[in-house]
Design a protein around this motif. Sequence first.
Motif, PDB file in Angstrom:
ATOM      1  N   VAL A  13     -14.642   4.281   3.082  1.00 41.23           N
ATOM      2  CA  VAL A  13     -13.480   5.125   3.337  1.00 41.23           C
ATOM      3  C   VAL A  13     -13.891   6.415   4.034  1.00 41.23           C
ATOM      4  O   VAL A  13     -14.904   7.024   3.707  1.00 41.23           O
ATOM      5  CB  VAL A  13     -12.770   5.453   2.005  1.00 41.23           C
ATOM      6  CG1 VAL A  13     -11.595   6.382   2.245  1.00 41.23           C
ATOM      7  CG2 VAL A  13     -12.305   4.178   1.318  1.00 41.23           C
ATOM      8  N   SER A  49       1.719   4.099   4.891  1.00 42.97           N
ATOM      9  CA  SER A  49       0.536   3.266   5.086  1.00 42.97           C
ATOM     10  C   SER A  49       0.381   2.880   6.546  1.00 42.97           C
ATOM     11  O   SER A  49       1.360   2.807   7.295  1.00 42.97           O
ATOM     12  CB  SER A  49       0.630   1.989   4.233  1.00 42.97           C
ATOM     13  OG  SER A  49       1.681   1.162   4.706  1.00 42.97           O
ATOM     14  N   VAL A 102      -7.363   2.569  -1.145  1.00 41.93           N
ATOM     15  CA  VAL A 102      -7.586   2.193   0.257  1.00 41.93           C
ATOM     16  C   VAL A 102      -8.848   1.348   0.381  1.00 41.93           C
ATOM     17  O   VAL A 102      -8.875   0.337   1.092  1.00 41.93           O
ATOM     18  CB  VAL A 102      -7.682   3.454   1.137  1.00 41.93           C
ATOM     19  CG1 VAL A 102      -8.173   3.110   2.545  1.00 41.93           C
ATOM     20  CG2 VAL A 102      -6.326   4.153   1.217  1.00 41.93           C
ATOM     21  N   GLY A 106      -5.045   2.253   6.003  1.00 40.86           N
ATOM     22  CA  GLY A 106      -5.119   3.663   5.644  1.00 40.86           C
ATOM     23  C   GLY A 106      -3.817   4.180   5.083  1.00 40.86           C
ATOM     24  O   GLY A 106      -2.791   3.478   5.064  1.00 40.86           O
ATOM     25  N   VAL A 107      -3.860   5.410   4.628  1.00 39.68           N
ATOM     26  CA  VAL A 107      -2.691   6.089   4.075  1.00 39.68           C
ATOM     27  C   VAL A 107      -2.607   7.480   4.684  1.00 39.68           C
ATOM     28  O   VAL A 107      -3.604   8.209   4.746  1.00 39.68           O
ATOM     29  CB  VAL A 107      -2.777   6.205   2.535  1.00 39.68           C
ATOM     30  CG1 VAL A 107      -1.659   7.092   1.997  1.00 39.68           C
ATOM     31  CG2 VAL A 107      -2.708   4.828   1.887  1.00 39.68           C
ATOM     32  N   LEU A 109       0.831  -1.198   0.000  1.00 34.24           N
ATOM     33  CA  LEU A 109       0.000   0.000   0.000  1.00 34.24           C
ATOM     34  C   LEU A 109       0.867   1.249   0.000  1.00 34.24           C
ATOM     35  O   LEU A 109       0.571   2.226  -0.692  1.00 34.24           O
ATOM     36  CB  LEU A 109      -0.915  -0.015   1.232  1.00 34.24           C
ATOM     37  CG  LEU A 109      -2.027   1.026   1.308  1.00 34.24           C
ATOM     38  CD1 LEU A 109      -2.952   0.923   0.095  1.00 34.24           C
ATOM     39  CD2 LEU A 109      -2.828   0.852   2.595  1.00 34.24           C
TER      40      LEU A 109
END
Length: 356
Positions: free
Chosen positions: A288, A131, A339, A323-324, A123
């Motif tokens: 999200v 990430s 995501v 998540g990022v 990710l």
Amino acid sequence: MTETQKMLNDMNDRSREVFRRVVEGYLDSGDPVGSRTLTREFSEKVSAATIRNVMQDLEFMGLLGSPHISAGRVPTQLGLRMFVDGLLEVGVPDESDREKIDATLGSNETDVSGILDRVGSALSGVTHGASLVLTPKREAPIKHLDFVPLGPEQALVVIVFADGHVENRLFQPPPGQTQSSMREAANFLNAMIEGHTLSEVKTVVQHEIENRRQEIDTLSQALVQSGLASWEGAGDSPERLIVRGRANLLDETAEAGDLDLIRSLFDDLERKRDIAEFLNLTQAGDGVRIFIGSENKLFSLSGSSLVVSPYMNADRKIVGAVGVIGPTRLNYARIVPIVDYTAQLVGRMLSDRSER
């Protein structure tokens, strides 16, 4: 209807178009967007003076700001929130991005934590950001627990699960607790929690507290009300936070002041024991969620954005999150579907393994 959605509805077509182009230009380049740039991009004939007036109105509304004396504008946090809520167009991940994420789940490895380590790395690599992966909580029924005093201000709760797994968690007991009072508290809790999972325990005991508030030992109350203590250490626990791609985020940030804030953020993450906060961020609904700047207290000092999505087990219970983290100038249109796709993929992987 949210405040930003109402503001967007109240704007005329020209103001909305100017605003959209300013935000998209800023997210693409990171530079303030000026009226002359927009004049060249408009399909209709609009003077630079007209666009400047619109930009001034948007600045008065708190949606745009001027970082320097120049005529260029950048979106404020409120402006980014309005763009994300009302104007962001989200598609599907590119095929190459999907293939890189898919490859992390392609092995027959049985260690879920090891797989999620690779998910975090993939990710980070795909998004060029940092990430976050919160691995699942253990949901096995509890057999019993014991309290072990470690000093005047610290104790250990040892939780033994029905499947034989043992976890140690640190907590700060109320002042004046003795080894005898801790033993009594453990006996009280063991009488009602056996056979319940950790996610069920708090509800069970809280209900008992409400019915017998005057009789219950203060230690039992404090433990339950604080969430059954804290993890002894992220690395030793089935619930842990995986952070990947710290260097990506630092490289993306040019200003020295921003670098210090980002380092402070990651130092806090690495020290943080109560990592379940990330799950709390996602409880409001499926899908999200985007937190911009100070909207999320964990990242308010760094000025970062967090794009996070929960993933679920076979029983449709939220057990973790992916998540990022990046600067507020994220490519939200690209990051959001990545995501979301990753969270759904992890959820399916967990569900498939539970059915074997």
